[in-house]
Structures are given as structure tokens and as C-alpha cells.
Write an enzyme that holds these catalytic residues in place. Structure first.
Site, PDB file in Angstrom:
ATOM      1  N   HIS A 555       0.849  -1.193   0.000  1.00  0.00           N
ATOM      2  CA  HIS A 555       0.000   0.000   0.000  1.00  0.00           C
ATOM      3  C   HIS A 555       0.883   1.241   0.000  1.00  0.00           C
ATOM      4  CE1 HIS A 555      -2.306   3.136   2.379  1.00  0.00           C
ATOM      5  NE2 HIS A 555      -3.094   2.944   1.331  1.00  0.00           N
ATOM      6  N   HIS A 603       1.655  11.131  -1.967  1.00  0.00           N
ATOM      7  CA  HIS A 603       0.412  10.975  -1.218  1.00  0.00           C
ATOM      8  C   HIS A 603      -0.294  12.330  -1.204  1.00  0.00           C
ATOM      9  CE1 HIS A 603      -1.646   8.998   2.517  1.00  0.00           C
ATOM     10  NE2 HIS A 603      -2.406   9.012   1.441  1.00  0.00           N
TER      11      HIS A 603
END
Length: 831
Positions: A555, A603
Site C-alpha cells: 500500500h 500521497h
């Protein structure tokens, strides 16, 4: 060892039998050192030393060194040659002697050479006295030679280092720092290494790395400058060692190495580029703990000569064995590897004094552990006792070690350090037994060691142990193989045998041919005793549909640490892929130009650093199939506009034949996904579509009583059928060219729908759900989830509030057949 084992068939001499019996009768048992109080232990040690150290010869000799000579009072005993100076005792174990001879030029001088290369040169008053000393020492030495003929001590010496010189000549014009270091390295070492290369042409490449090589080491901080260090690989091929600006050595375990990258390809080279020496540069990428996280670090080096560069690259490639250094140590006790690493960190380099290779330009050095560090090591070993007990145990290890030490006090050589650990293990087990605990392993050891229960197992006794306790087949109990195992696992426990024999040559002779208790523990902890085969072969049927396999998934693969302010790097992808990850994630965002790049990876809406999209794709392309040929899935989280989606399609098409573009399900009318074997060496793209109604047969059922934010729905609320939700609606792909590249992993943006309708959807559609929703579905609808995962892929990703990159328990999802359980590779273990 074979010769010693053969001697068991002969009758042991009366003297040896009496000595062994006397040792056994005196209680040379497992509990001796731990069953007494501190005062009793000191008294026993004093009595023990007095009994053993029978004075054979005593007198004055001059100790000769490069710096002069000095008169010393020497004493020869059954087990050592020692002298006292300034209230400090210096001891040379007889068992450590390699050779002794009278000098040809001066017959009143004789030289003793030890197994670690140390040299002791002594001068008597006259030739006859020198000959008398040599005769007496040889007589005692011959006894230990017979006793320890199989105890060949491994050298643990630091690389030769040139004598300190000035950094530069003030009268000469200053050159750039890297040029000055490079010139100095070449001048000091080219002749020595050229001679060594010629003499080592027929040796294994890695053996040349045991010598010292001066290199330029690049720092991992922008505030430091490149500096010169001496590098080598230890004798056991376990670690890379290099000197620092102090007397200590730094080390890097080879099993932590992920990749050896040639050229100046690390970020540290970008700060101080040295293009003229790029052909002599390489970087070692290795795993490093960065606080609670695990990431990649680089050891960036420039060799002194092209020959040195080739030596290191060839040697490291030879040791890597298909990118997996750990295969080198499959038969090594992991405790031994840990102890060697601890020794490298806690020992200090000291001048050995005179040695065989000593010249006025190079001084031989040796590593020793001082008393303070040894006491700290005892605490790390979990020693249970007062400080006086710790000092007594340390004194015992110092007294029984095989190699001589240079500094005074209870300093330890490497074999003494391993003995210290064995004494600590012995102490803990005996005290646990005294308090009512079990000594099952030691009792079992003594049960099988019928001939010499205090010393060890004979080859026949060890074969019986392997057959009855380890379930070895009779065909595997070959004498050669068993002897090899005994030798390998007892290599680091020779000082323990000397301790158990109470420094008596007769009993040491017996113990030398046996497998000691620490050696048996080393065997039990190693892969030689593994319950399963250590050969990493694929034995499963890999022709089933892709949905029938668990897929190793990461992830936010680009992150090295924290989810909100961590660093993004391509090295994070390298680490994940080389660890066997088969599903990586790329978060794509629009951005201004970054080196001409229009798409960045990071991110979103956080403080994490950014990567160029094309660099990430190139990294995945390069490292996808290093560890496995089975397919790699790229999970695309798209936040780009249509123009940049077109650019993404162009970059992905650049993968060529690696990219999976053909849909066998639609072309051949299949009802199952293709198998891993059919997708070998293929990169499969995964992404969400804008309007699933245009591209899939998934029915769109109107939302009635169900709300978009609902967390749970009961059977009563939804009728006889349960509902599944897909949560990702923000990363939909609209660009047609990019949509065509997503063939098997289409994430459908669905309205609530029933399990019965799910069975009518295409197998090329998969479901992407969060950790809480995954837990809910697997707990409440486990049967339905099993039916779903049998034909379609399901991915579960961590909860968004796991900012520290912690992980959840994946077993619940695996139990329901969820194939892609994405975990944070940045932080191993659970939350």
C-alpha cells in the site's frame, strides 16, 4: 576431525582415562559455574588455577619488538606462557601457538608465532638457555597439538592500514578533495594489490575481498564530505567491515543487502559528482531501520583502481547468489551471525605489536573486547546475576580463551566472546533448573552423550540423536555429512571445549573430537535442522485462475515512512519488488514541470515528497521480475486530467511486450481469469472507470433505502440478499487509450448491488474496499465473500487514519479468500 574420531576406536591411554575420570569426578558438570555463590566461585577459580597452572619453567627473558627490548619475568605452565608487568598479567595460551623456532642469526633468540599472526620474539642470556626454553615450550605445545589437531583457529584480523600521513603537502598547490584522496589511495596500494591479484587469479572472487581496500566513501548526510575508508569482507563472508576515524569498525551484514548498483546512481553521488571515476563507482543498497520504519539506504563507494572495482563487483555478485545473500548462510546458526555482528560493533581495534607482516609502514591490528564492553554484552545476553557474578564469568571466559590478547585485564578475543555467550546460556539454564524449571535439552544431550556426558557427542551418538529426535532417514546419515555438520556447528565453540577440559591437554584431546552442547544448540537453531525444505521452488499448480491465488501486495509503495510527511523514493519500489511484492501502487497527480515531467507520484494533500511518474514506471519495469516471473499488478490511483491521462497511456505503452494488453477472457469467451503461468513476465494495470455502464455488464440497481454512507446493512433491511460496496470514486479513468490498457483488473464504481447479481458480472471486474468494510463483510458475509473471491479479485487497503504506516491483521481477509490484502511495507509487523 576424522583422525580424532578414528581414535575413539582405540583404547584411551591410562593417563588420559585417569585425567578424564578426575575431571568428571571433580564435577566438571553443567552446573559447576552457576551452582555456587560469588565468593565460592572465586575460591573455586583460585583453586582451579593453582591446580592447573603447574610451573614448568621460570626465568628472565628479554621481549624484543620493533621499538626496542625489555626484561620480563616469564613463567611457563601446562597451558600458557605469561609474564607480569606493572601489576598487569599478559598471557599467551600454548594452544594458540603455530610455530616456534630459534633464530638463525642469533641462537640466543627464539620466536613464537601464534595462529592469529601475532609474533613473540624473546632473547635469553645464552644460546643454551634459549634452547632449554624452546625445548620446554615445544614439549608442552606438542601435547596441545595432539589434543587440538582439529582446532584450527580462524583469523579475525582487521585489514592492513597504511601508517598515518599528512593529508596533503603544504608546498604543493591544492587539488580537489576527491582527487587528493584518489591519488593517495592509488599511490599507497596499487603495487600491493597488483601483486595480490596476480597471486589470486585462480581463487574464488570473494576471497580477495578479505584483504583491505581503500576507497572513497560518500556520506549519507548533506553536511559531510566524502572521506577515505578501508573496506573488507570478514573471513566468514558474513559482513562488510570498514574502519572509521576512531579505533572501532563499522559493519554491514551481507544478508541486509538488497542490490549492488554499478556506477554513480545513488542520490549521494548527485551531491558530489566525480564523473571521471564513474567507471570505478558503485553503490550497495541495503535495508536499514529508520526509527520505527524500514527503508533502503546506500553505501556509495569509489574504488582506488579499476582492478579493485572489478574485484568487488565480481566478489559481491558471486556472494549474492541470485540476489539473495541469505542463501549463503542457510546452514549457519542465526545466533552465531548475531554474535559476529555484535562483536564487530562492540570490539575495538588495537595494535597487535609485532606480527609476521609487520613493517615500519604497516602495523598489524587485531580486534579485542575490553572489560566494560564485555560486561555490557553479558547484559544483552540476559545474564542473571550480580555484578560480581558477571565479573567472575568474564574472568572465566578470559582465562579459557584460545587466542592471546594484547591489552591487559579481562579482555576477550573473538573465541573468548563466543565462550562468554555459552557460559551465559549455561548460567541461565542451570539457574532456571535450580528454581524448578526444565533442563530438557541438556538432559537429552547427556542422555545421548553416553561415552563422555560432560564433553559431547561422538559421531555415532550424534547419528543416533539425528535418527531418533530429528527423524533423519538412515540413508541421510552418511559419516562424511555428519562429520561436516559437527565441524561446522562446533567451529565457534573450541574455547568452550577448552573450558570443559579444565585446560588439560589430555581431556581437551577427548573434547576436540566431540560435538559440544553449544554446538548441538547451533545445529538445532540452523537450517540444517529445518522442518521444511529450504529450496525456494514453486511446487503449487500455477495454472489455476488468477483469483485462486493470494497476491503479495503493498500500500502506498512509494513511501519510505510516515503517511503524512514521509519520504517518497524509487528505492521503496525496489525494496518491495525484491521482497517478492506482486502488486504495487502508484498515486498519480497533475503537477508543474519537474524535470520536464507533467505527472508526479506522492500521497496527495500531504507533506510527503514527490517523484516523477516516468521514473517510477522505469523502476517497476527494471525490477519487476528479478525475484519471480509471475505477473506484477500496478494499482493506479488516478488524479490526473485527460491530457495527463493520455501521457500516462504513452508511458505505459513504452513498456512494450511487458505490458498486458490482450484480454483472453473476452477474446476466447472464458469464464475464468487467466492463470499466473499465462501472465508470466507481464505487467497488469489496475484502475477505476468513469462510467461502468459503458464497459461492463454490471447491473446498476437504483439506490432506494440504502444511503451512500451506510456502514452496515442487515438481511432484514436488504431482503434475502447482502450488499457489497466499492468505495473508490475519486480516481476514475476517463481517457479511452488508458482505459484500453486495463484488461483484467477493472475496478467498477458500483451502486449497491446483490450477491446474486455479482455472479453475473464479468470476471475482469474487481472490488476495492477499505479495511473496516473488509472486516465487516468477512465477518458478516463470509460465505458470500468466499463465493465472490473464487471468480473475481478483491483488494483490501489499510484504514486512512493509519498515518504511522502500521498494519492490520490480514488473516481474516485471507480466510475469506481476499487475494490482494495491501499492507504497509514501510513498517513490518502489526500495529
Amino acid at each position: 576431525m576424522a583422525s580424532i574420531m578414528a581414535s575413539f576406536d582405540d583404547e584411551v591411554s591410562t593417563a588420559d582415562s585417569n585425567a578424564a575420570a578426575a575431571v568428571i569426578d571433580r564435577g566438571v558438570g553443567y552446573d559447576l559455574i552457576v551452582s555456587t555463590s560469588s565468593s565460592e566461585r572465586h575460591e573455586a577459580e583460585e583453586s582451579f588455577s593453582t591446580t592447573l597452572q603447574r610451573c614448568i619453567k621460570e626465568g628472565e627473558l628479554r621481549k624484543v619488538s620493533l621499538h626496542g627490548s625489555a626484561q620480563r619475568q616469564f613463567t611457563l605452565t601446562d597451558e600458557s606462557l605469561h609474564y607480569v608487568h606493572s601489576n598487569k598479567e599478559y598471557t599467551y595460551p600454548i594452544v594458540a601457538i603455530k610455530d616456534i623456532s630459534v633464530d638463525q642469526d642469533d641462537s640466543s633468540t627464539f620466536t613464537i608465532v601464534f595462529t592469529n599472526g601475532q609474533l613473540l620474539k624473546l632473547e635469553a642470556n645464552c644460546p643454551s638457555e634459549a634452547q632449554c626454553w624452546v625445548t620446554e615450550i615445544r614439549q608442552v605445545w606438542r601435547t596441545w597439538q595432539l589434543a587440538g589437531s582439529t582446532c584450527e583457529i580462524t583469523k579475525h584480523l582487521d585489514p592492513e592500514e597504511p601508517k598515518a600521513r599528512q593529508a596533503h603537502n603544504q608546498s604543493r598547490p591544492k587539488m580537489p578533495l576527491l582527487t587528493r584522496i584518489r591519488n593517495r589511495i592509488s599511490k599507497q596500494h596499487s603495487d600491493r594489490r597488483q601483486e595480490h591479484m596476480e597471486s589470486s587469479e585462480n581463487t574464488a572472487p570473494h576471497k580477495r575481498l578479505h584483504d583491505g581496500f581503500s576507497m572513497i566513501k560518500y556520506p549519507q548526510s548533506k553536511w559531510n564530505f566524502p572521506h577515505e575508508r578501508t573496506f573488507r569482507i570478514d573471513e566468514d563472508n558474513l559482513e562488510i567491515l570498514w574502519t572509521t576515524n576512531t579505533s572501532r569498525c563499522s559493519s554491514l551484514s551481507l544478508d541486509r543487502i538488497v542490490e549492488v548498483r554499478e556506477g554513480q546512481c545513488s542520490e549521494w553521488f548527485e551531491q558530489f559528482p566525480y564523473e571521471a571515476l564513474e567507471a570505478q563507482s558503485f553503490s550497495i543498497l541495503y535495508e536499514e531501520n529508520k526509527g520505527p520504519y524500514v527503508g533502503l539506504a546506500a553505501l556509495s563507494l569509489i574504488c582506488g583502481t579499476p582492478e579493485d572495482y572489478n574485484t568487488w563487483i565480481e566478489g559481491l555478485k558471486f556472494l549474492r547468489q541470485l540476489h539473495n545473500f541469505s542463501l549463503q548462510y542457510s546452514s549457519v546458526d542465526p545466533t552465531i551471525i548475531w554474535l559476529k555482528h555484535l562483536w564487530s560493533l562492540m570490539s575495538q581495534t588495537v595494535h597487535m605489536g609485532d606480527s609476521i607482516e609487520d613493517t615500519f609502514d604497516s602495523i598489524q591490528r587485531v580486534n579485542e573486547m575490553k572489560e566494560g564492553a564485555a560486561l555490557e554484552a553479558l547484559k544483552m545476553f540476559g545474564f542473571l546475576g550480580a555484578k560480581s557474578d558477571m565479573k567472575a564469568t568474564l574472568a572465566t571466559a578470559h582465562f579459557h580463551q584460545l587466542l592471546p590478547t594484547v591489552t591487559h585485564g579481562n579482555t576477550l578475543s573473538v573465541d573468548g566472546f563466543f565462550l562468554l555467550h555459552s557460559l551465559c546460556v549455561q548460567d541461565k539454564e542451570a539457574k532456571a533448573h535450580k528454581n524448578g524449571g526444565s533442563k530438557r535439552l541438556y538432559d537429552m544431550f547427556q542422555q545421548y552423550a553416553g561415552s563422555y556426558p560432560s564433553y559431547g557427542l561422538t559421531i555415532q551418538e550424534f547419528k543416533t540423536f539425528l535418527k531418533q529426535e530429528c527423524a533423519w532417514n538412515e540413508d541421510d546419515l552418511d559419516d562424511t555429512l555428519v562429520l561436516e555438520i559437527m565441524n561446522r556447528h562446533d567451529e565457534y565453540h573450541k574455547a568452550f571445549k577448552k573450558y570443559k577440559s579444565k585446560n588439560k591437554a589430555a581431556t581437551f584431546k577427548i573434547a576436540s573430537g566431540l560435538l559440544s552442547y553449544p554446538g548441538l544448540l547451533s545445529f538445532l537453531r540452523s537450517q540444517d535442522n529445518a522442518a521444511t525444505s529450504q529450496e525456494h521452488t514453486v511446487y503449487q499448480d500455477m495454472n489455476q485462475p488468477l483469483s485462486h491465488y493470494f497476491i503479495n501486495s503493498s500500500h502506498n509503495t512509494y513511501l519510505e515512512g510516515h503517511q503524512l510527511n514521509g519520504k517518497s523514493s524509487c528505492e521503496a519500489y525496489i525494496r518491495a519488488l525484491l521482497q517478492g511484492c506482486r502488486c504495487v501502487e502508484i498515486d498519480c497527480w497533475d503537477a508543474g514541470p519537474i524535470g520536464g515531467e507533467r505527472i508526479i507520484v506522492y500521497h496527495g494533500y500531504t507533506l510527503t515528497s514527490k517523484l516523477a511518474f516516468s521514473d517510477v514506471v522505469r523502476t517497476v519495469e527494471e525490477y519487476s521480475f528479478h525475484t519471480s516471473a509471475f505477473p506484477v499488478i500496478i494499482s493506479i490511483e488516478n488524479h490526473c486530467n485527460l491530457v495527463n491521462q493520455t501521457h500516462m497511456a504513452t508511458v505505459f505503452n513504452g513498456l512494450g511486450t511487458l505490458l498486458c494488453k490482450e484480454n483472453l477472457v473476452e477474446r476466447e469467451g472464458r469464464e475464468r481469469l487467466p492463470s499466473p503461468n499465462e501472465l508470466k513476465t507481464k505487467i497488469v494495470l489496475k484502475g477505476s472507470f468513469k462510467d461502468i455502464g459503458e464497459d461492463s455488464s454490471t447491473p446498476q440497481i437504483p439506490v432506494t433505502s440504502l444511503q451512500a454512507g451506510s456502514q452496515t446493512k442487515t438481511t432484514e433491511e436488504c431482503g434475502s440478499e447482502s450488499l457489497v460496496y466499492n468505495e473508490d470514486e475519486s480516481d476514475k479513468i476517463e481517457q479511452p487509450d488508458l482505459r484500453k490498457l486495463i484488461v483484467y483488473c477493472r475496478i467498477a464504481t458500483m451502486k449497491p448491488w446483490s450477491w446474486d447479481k455479482q455472479r453475473e458480472t464479468s470476471v475482469c471486474e474487481m472490488f476495492n474496499i477499505s479495511e473496516p468494510r473488509g472486516n465487516e463483510l468477512c465477518q458478516d458475509y463470509s460465505k458470500e465473500m468466499l463465493a465472490c473471491t473464487e471468480r473475481q479479485l478483491v483488494r483490501v487497503y489499510p484504514l486512512g487514519t493509519r498515518f504511522d504506516s502500521s498494519n492490520y491483521d490480514p488473516t481474516l481477509m485471507w480466510g475469506c479468500g481476499v487475494q490482494i490484502v495491501s499492507l504497509n511495507f514501510q513498517r513490518p509487523g502489526l500495529s
